[in-house]
Design an enzyme around this catalytic site. Structure first.
Site, short mmCIF file in Angstrom:
data_model
loop_
_atom_site.label_atom_id
_atom_site.label_comp_id
_atom_site.label_asym_id
_atom_site.label_seq_id
_atom_site.Cartn_x
_atom_site.Cartn_y
_atom_site.Cartn_z
N SER A 125 0.84 -1.20 0.00
CA SER A 125 0.00 0.00 0.00
C SER A 125 0.87 1.24 0.00
O SER A 125 1.97 1.25 0.57
CB SER A 125 -0.87 -0.04 1.27
OG SER A 125 -1.43 1.22 1.51
N TYR A 150 -2.52 -1.11 10.54
CA TYR A 150 -2.69 -1.67 9.19
C TYR A 150 -1.45 -1.36 8.34
O TYR A 150 -0.87 -2.25 7.71
CB TYR A 150 -3.95 -1.09 8.53
CG TYR A 150 -3.98 -1.29 7.04
CD1 TYR A 150 -4.28 -2.54 6.50
CD2 TYR A 150 -3.65 -0.25 6.16
CE1 TYR A 150 -4.27 -2.74 5.14
CE2 TYR A 150 -3.64 -0.45 4.80
CZ TYR A 150 -3.95 -1.69 4.29
OH TYR A 150 -3.93 -1.88 2.93
N LYS A 154 1.75 -3.79 6.57
CA LYS A 154 2.24 -3.80 5.18
C LYS A 154 3.75 -3.57 5.15
O LYS A 154 4.48 -4.21 4.38
CB LYS A 154 1.51 -2.73 4.35
CG LYS A 154 0.03 -3.04 4.14
CD LYS A 154 -0.16 -4.35 3.39
CE LYS A 154 -1.60 -4.80 3.35
NZ LYS A 154 -1.78 -6.14 2.75
N1 UFG Z 1 -13.06 10.92 2.75
C1 UFG Z 1 -14.08 11.82 3.03
N2 UFG Z 1 -15.27 11.32 3.47
C2 UFG Z 1 -15.47 9.98 3.64
C3 UFG Z 1 -14.44 9.08 3.35
C4 UFG Z 1 -13.24 9.59 2.92
O1 UFG Z 1 -13.92 13.02 2.88
O2 UFG Z 1 -16.59 9.61 4.08
C5 UFG Z 1 -11.78 11.44 2.25
C6 UFG Z 1 -10.61 11.09 3.13
O3 UFG Z 1 -10.46 12.04 4.15
C7 UFG Z 1 -9.47 11.07 2.14
C8 UFG Z 1 -10.13 10.60 0.84
O4 UFG Z 1 -11.52 10.85 1.01
O5 UFG Z 1 -8.99 12.37 1.93
C9 UFG Z 1 -9.92 9.13 0.57
O6 UFG Z 1 -10.27 8.40 1.72
P1 UFG Z 1 -10.40 6.80 1.70
O7 UFG Z 1 -10.84 6.41 3.08
O8 UFG Z 1 -11.22 6.36 0.57
O9 UFG Z 1 -8.92 6.33 1.41
P2 UFG Z 1 -7.57 6.58 2.21
O10 UFG Z 1 -6.69 7.34 1.30
O11 UFG Z 1 -7.78 7.14 3.55
O12 UFG Z 1 -7.12 5.10 2.46
C10 UFG Z 1 -6.71 4.31 1.41
C11 UFG Z 1 -7.01 2.83 1.68
C12 UFG Z 1 -6.16 2.30 2.79
C13 UFG Z 1 -4.73 2.65 2.58
C14 UFG Z 1 -4.58 4.14 2.37
C15 UFG Z 1 -3.18 4.55 2.09
O13 UFG Z 1 -8.37 2.67 2.03
O14 UFG Z 1 -6.29 0.90 2.82
O15 UFG Z 1 -5.35 4.52 1.25
O16 UFG Z 1 -3.06 5.94 2.06
F1 UFG Z 1 -3.98 2.32 3.66
#
Ligand code: UFG
Length: 336
Positions: A125, A150, A154
């Protein structure tokens, strides 16, 4: 015909990869414990490709079951997806995450060592980079202390594989995924989040479908053009194809090191507000959203420099963000 073991092969990325493997003429054997998916995905894969993969319902945490599997099956390579993947949950249940994500990896590698098996692909990741100092993120960026359990599983996973490659005959590639989204064009397989989605796209599609009242946008005070956080959203089918490219590199012995790692993203950063706009355009539906506080543990921006993956794997993401969002929306409507 090479037989490829896909652990977690009925999960989100796993199922899309199984389809691409079968399309490329590989025989596929799946191990999945069904902890975060449904058995019906197996039939969906068969509907798409015309071939039902071999399936073993095995929990990789049970070492004797792992051993039994390898005593009766021969494989030419392993793509290891099976793992827990929720960042927030990992902070509540660290030991469960280490057991499921680290122990199972060790058991698989022990079997590979004992049976002199080669060719291992690991789901890693972009979380291993934390908030990188330089964007886009190249593979040479420093791996920083993980912000979550998590992420740590990784990082530890990559170290275990690297050391195994040094100490015994093993060639391995870790693929560092950015943000996988979307669904297969057949609309037969896609992401199946359990309960309230934690990730942005399933929350967006469920909001548009009326299942959720409104999307909470986590923070608009980030140092980005519109204040919302930036990520690199890659279509899951493109991501699946990166696994085929990595596997072929190992099988054809084109790898330059016993252990290699590659970024898998599009190379383009997109803010949360840009995602919302693109989704509204792709679906033709306005999205109900409000800005709330930042989510703990989120980074400002992450997007990939994909030049090394483009050159070495001869792989490039092909779908646009709009195409990925359109497929996610079709998938959501199908769920309704
Ligand atoms: N976000 C929102 N509202 C939501 C959900 C997410 O604004 O309800 C925003 C988050 O703050 C972030 C973006 O959308 O800025 C993406 O969020 P995600 O939760 O979809 O993804 P992440 O980047 O947080 O996480 C992903 C994977 C993880 C991994 C990570 C590595 O889900 O498994 O990338 O950066 F570890």
């Amino acid at each position: 015909m090479k037989n490829i073991l896909v652990t977690g092969g009925l999960g989100y990325i796993g199922s899309h990869t199984v389809v691409e493997l079968q399309n490329e003429g590989f025989k596929v054997t799946i191990i999945d414990n069904l902890s975060n998916t449904r058995i019906s995905v197996l039939d969906k894969i068969a509907e798409i490709t015309g071939i039902k993969p071999d399936f073993h319902q095995i929990d990789l945490r049970i070492k004797s079951d792992v051993k039994n599997f390898f005593e009766t099956n021969t494989v030419d390579g392993i793509i290891h997806f099976a793992a827990f993947k929720a960042v927030g949950e990992s902070m509540q249940k660290p030991l469960d995450y280490y057991e499921n994500n680290v122990n199972t990896l060790v058991y698989l590698l022990q079997e590979m060592r004992d049976r002199k098996l080669d060719n291992f692909i690991f789901s890693s990741s972009c979380t291993v980079y934390g908030q990188a100092d330089i964007l886009p993120i190249t593979e040479n960026a420093t791996v920083k202390k993980a912000a979550s359990t998590y992420g740590n599983t990784k990082q530890i996973g990559e170290e275990i594989i690297q050391e195994s490659c040094k100490s015994h005959h093993l060639n391995a590639i870790a693929l560092r995924y950015f943000n996988p989204i979307g669904a297969h064009s057949s609309v037969k397989i896609g992401e199946l989040p359990l309960g309230v989605p934690q990730n942005l796209i399933p929350f967006v599609t469920q909001t548009a479908a009326g299942i959720r009242k409104e999307l909470a946008v986590f923070g608009n005070d980030y140092p980005t053009t519109d204040g919302t956080a930036i990520r690199d959203y890659v279509h899951v089918v493109d991501l699946a194809k990166a696994h085929i490219a990595a596997l072929q590199r190992l099988i054809n012995k084109n790898n330059k090191e016993a252990f290699e790692f590659f970024n898998v993203g599009t190379g383009t950063g997109t803010s949360v507000l840009q995602v919302i706009k693109a989704f509204e355009k792709a679906s033709g539906k306005p999205l109900n959203y409000k800005i709330v506080d930042r989510r703990e543990g989120d980074i400002t921006a992450a997007y990939a420099d994909t030049s090394i993956a483009n050159k070495e794997l001869k792989w490039k993401s092909e779908n646009t963000l709009e195409e990925a969002l359109e497929s996610a929306w079709k998938w959501q409507q199908q769920q309704n």
